[in-house]
Design a protein around this motif. Sequence first.
Motif, mmCIF file in Angstrom:
data_model
loop_
_atom_site.group_PDB
_atom_site.id
_atom_site.type_symbol
_atom_site.label_atom_id
_atom_site.label_comp_id
_atom_site.label_asym_id
_atom_site.label_seq_id
_atom_site.Cartn_x
_atom_site.Cartn_y
_atom_site.Cartn_z
ATOM 1 N N PHE A 1 32.611 46.381 51.606
ATOM 2 C CA PHE A 1 34.455 46.119 50.449
ATOM 3 C C PHE A 1 34.215 44.756 50.700
ATOM 4 O O PHE A 1 33.685 44.065 51.508
ATOM 5 N N ARG A 2 34.947 44.464 49.082
ATOM 6 C CA ARG A 2 35.064 43.223 49.233
ATOM 7 C C ARG A 2 37.277 42.549 48.632
ATOM 8 O O ARG A 2 37.128 43.391 48.282
ATOM 9 N N GLN A 3 37.204 41.203 49.569
ATOM 10 C CA GLN A 3 39.107 41.197 48.675
ATOM 11 C C GLN A 3 38.544 39.916 48.603
ATOM 12 O O GLN A 3 38.440 38.930 49.299
ATOM 13 N N GLU B 1 38.247 46.150 47.491
ATOM 14 C CA GLU B 1 37.578 46.854 46.409
ATOM 15 C C GLU B 1 36.725 46.959 47.401
ATOM 16 O O GLU B 1 35.905 47.036 47.486
ATOM 17 N N PHE B 2 35.820 48.531 46.756
ATOM 18 C CA PHE B 2 34.675 49.176 47.259
ATOM 19 C C PHE B 2 33.132 48.240 46.400
ATOM 20 O O PHE B 2 34.010 47.705 45.822
ATOM 21 N N ALA B 3 32.550 48.073 46.742
ATOM 22 C CA ALA B 3 30.998 47.324 46.312
ATOM 23 C C ALA B 3 30.524 48.077 46.502
ATOM 24 O O ALA B 3 29.395 47.979 45.298
ATOM 25 N N SER C 1 30.749 46.961 39.138
ATOM 26 C CA SER C 1 31.352 45.370 38.911
ATOM 27 C C SER C 1 29.814 44.830 39.955
ATOM 28 O O SER C 1 28.853 43.729 39.344
ATOM 29 N N VAL C 2 29.027 45.393 40.782
ATOM 30 C CA VAL C 2 27.720 44.446 41.669
ATOM 31 C C VAL C 2 26.278 45.599 41.356
ATOM 32 O O VAL C 2 25.742 44.872 41.417
ATOM 33 N N LEU D 1 24.578 36.061 41.995
ATOM 34 C CA LEU D 1 25.678 35.802 42.100
ATOM 35 C C LEU D 1 26.613 35.339 41.077
ATOM 36 O O LEU D 1 26.057 34.513 40.402
ATOM 37 N N LYS D 2 27.343 34.925 41.056
ATOM 38 C CA LYS D 2 28.932 35.285 40.241
ATOM 39 C C LYS D 2 29.858 34.549 40.999
ATOM 40 O O LYS D 2 30.097 35.139 41.682
#
Length: 120
Positions: free
Chosen positions: A37-39, A46-48, A63-64, A86-87
Amino acid sequence: QVQLVESGGGLVQAGGSLRLSCAASGRTVSGYFAAWFRQTPGKEREFAAAISWNGGSQYYADSVKGRFTISRDNANTRVYLDMNSLKPEDTAVYYCAAGGGYYRGPYAYWGQGTQVTVSS
């Protein structure tokens, strides 16, 4: 109890790559989903990406998708997230999670997070 420790975060330029690693110790987490996940500040976590217990199924946030790849080792002691192309919007604290009964959770165990910063 399971302890999760993430590593591999850092600063990278847009278009670059990073590999995150999550090491699990304590009770085994085999038989369950593992995930990343990322925040970002001010936003909900949010789930990645997630992976099934045997590595046979992977799940990704839109998104990934196509840029990130989740994997786990056969001993079920490490989970990886390979991040390519990566963005700047990928900048976040990335958390490893384990012990999930479903790919979106809930997850029983969480790591402390590792910072990923993508510069433009």
